[in-house]
Scaffold this motif. Sequence first.
Motif, PDB file in Angstrom:
ATOM      1  N   ASP A   3     -11.046  -1.497  -3.885  1.00  0.00           N
ATOM      2  CA  ASP A   3     -11.627  -0.699  -2.802  1.00  0.00           C
ATOM      3  C   ASP A   3     -12.849   0.076  -3.275  1.00  0.00           C
ATOM      4  N   ASP A   4     -13.675   0.464  -2.300  1.00  0.00           N
ATOM      5  CA  ASP A   4     -14.958   1.097  -2.609  1.00  0.00           C
ATOM      6  C   ASP A   4     -14.805   2.371  -3.428  1.00  0.00           C
ATOM      7  N   PRO A  50      -6.097  -2.830  -7.161  1.00  0.00           N
ATOM      8  CA  PRO A  50      -6.739  -3.552  -6.053  1.00  0.00           C
ATOM      9  C   PRO A  50      -5.808  -3.697  -4.848  1.00  0.00           C
ATOM     10  N   GLN A  51      -6.408  -3.916  -3.695  1.00  0.00           N
ATOM     11  CA  GLN A  51      -5.651  -4.146  -2.472  1.00  0.00           C
ATOM     12  C   GLN A  51      -4.939  -5.502  -2.538  1.00  0.00           C
ATOM     13  N   THR A  75      -2.247   3.836  -0.010  1.00  0.00           N
ATOM     14  CA  THR A  75      -3.103   4.459   1.009  1.00  0.00           C
ATOM     15  C   THR A  75      -2.494   5.772   1.474  1.00  0.00           C
ATOM     16  N   TYR A  96      -1.870  -0.375  -5.647  1.00  0.00           N
ATOM     17  CA  TYR A  96      -2.652   0.124  -4.516  1.00  0.00           C
ATOM     18  C   TYR A  96      -1.801   0.982  -3.593  1.00  0.00           C
ATOM     19  N   GLY A 130       0.800  -1.228   0.000  1.00  0.00           N
ATOM     20  CA  GLY A 130       0.000   0.000   0.000  1.00  0.00           C
ATOM     21  C   GLY A 130       0.827   1.270   0.000  1.00  0.00           C
ATOM     22  N   LYS A 181      -9.811 -12.006  -0.731  1.00  0.00           N
ATOM     23  CA  LYS A 181     -10.937 -11.265  -1.297  1.00  0.00           C
ATOM     24  C   LYS A 181     -10.910 -11.254  -2.829  1.00  0.00           C
ATOM     25  N   ARG A 227      -9.683   9.850  -0.771  1.00  0.00           N
ATOM     26  CA  ARG A 227     -10.818   8.958  -1.006  1.00  0.00           C
ATOM     27  C   ARG A 227     -12.125   9.539  -0.455  1.00  0.00           C
ATOM     28  N   GLN A 245     -12.408   3.238  -5.755  1.00  0.00           N
ATOM     29  CA  GLN A 245     -12.155   2.972  -7.168  1.00  0.00           C
ATOM     30  C   GLN A 245     -13.340   2.272  -7.824  1.00  0.00           C
TER      31      GLN A 245
END
Length: 471
Positions: free
Chosen positions: A338-339, A331-332, A293, A291, A71, A109, A299, A341
């Motif tokens: 994630d919500d 993606p993570q 953060t 990805y 991240g 996931k 975000r 994107q």
Amino acid sequence: MTRSLKAAFATAALVAGCALAAGSPAQANPAPKPIDAYPAAIPLSTDTNIANWEKLQFGMFVHWGMFSSYGGYYNGAQQTIGYPEQIKAWMNIPTSDYLASAHQFTADKFDAAQWCATAKAAGAKYLVLTSKHHDGFAMWDTATTDYNVVAQTPFGRDPIKELSTACRAQGMGFGLYFSIIDWTLQTPEPYQNLNPIPDSMMPYIKSQLTELLTKYGQLDELWFDMGKPTAAQSAEMAATVHQLQPQTMVNSRVWNNKGDFEVGGDNSVPTRQLQAPWQSAYSIFPKCWGYCTWPSADRSDASKTSKTTQQIRSLFTVTSGSGNYLLNVGPQGNGAIDDFQAGVMAGIGAWNARHPNAVEGARPTLYGRMSWGDSTIKGNAVYLGVSSWPNGGGDIRLPGMASTILDVTVDGTADQLPYRMDGNDLVITLPAQPTDADLPVIKVHTDGAPLVRPAGTAVSADRHFSIAAGS
């Protein structure tokens, strides 16, 4: 001759042919048919492979690999320079630590069908995955190295196999990214990533390409990246692709003018119309393809709204300029998009649903770019994407309109708009407020396929076509 040059010459011939016909002296017998206009839609390439790729129009790029689990942070410290997918080099992560992260990589996931559905719902027609980034960690079940996702992670699955199967089940195309440089074999130089490619690497590269091109069905494109190969090496890589899958399009980052389409720089949306096959690759977070953060990756809901609008406008601009748009999500590490994107992609899909013909199956036009926006054509209609709405409403002009207008409406509605012809210009009066918060679209319905008449030309009452001096 490359596919790109063939396409450029084909389009040039179309326009030049019209100009030649218009300027040729009249023949006594038989008399030529007067030319006053010609089709305004720029046609697909006459090369079948290029045309099939042009029809894809919009794809979802996915940067996912071992780098995704970081991240953009290592040992609690933020990476402050470079893209997060290159964190191994920028943060000097030892290979032993990188492998330790791999040994925790469960990707619990990850859902291939959901990724493909996310792309499809946005209006994308294909998905491109990073098979191997500069770190050299292969994201498929490969016999070329045990430095791969199946051998080194508890996830232990082949995401390329799952994604290629899932996307095709949903009617989606599929392609792969492939880094020419490989930090398992070369010293990282992340500032430019222009490592020369020793000849000793070529058998390894060809073996990996052979696996990717023979194990996963048809690939719509092979997206090479970085390195500084020789002209011979570039030709060898492109030839490997075309020999194994003749229909697969190769991007220009195979280098040395050996690709089939141009991609230019990262996060670039050309605002002028280009004739040769080209693609704009853009990331939802331009500083993060993998990805991240970081605080700079805002975000918030406001950011989601603005990014959605930006990406919709970029998609329309690229489509109207004869290009293909490849929009990236990162993606993570756990495999989830994630919500934020996913929300941007959903917003693009909602706009496409409101304006289903403005991009989907539409072609760029010969009307040219305007100060107010751009245009596309599908069937007997011109779609005007008005990115610069007149303050308080007012007139916009579409020069060169040579068709009979049946009506002008707010796209997706029956709302009629006033219009008039002023010489060769179609003048439309817009209401005070934009008709779509992301990108308003005005539909111009024409009698037959839309036609264009170049500026500086005129047709007399007896239908003789003339070009003004200096035009």
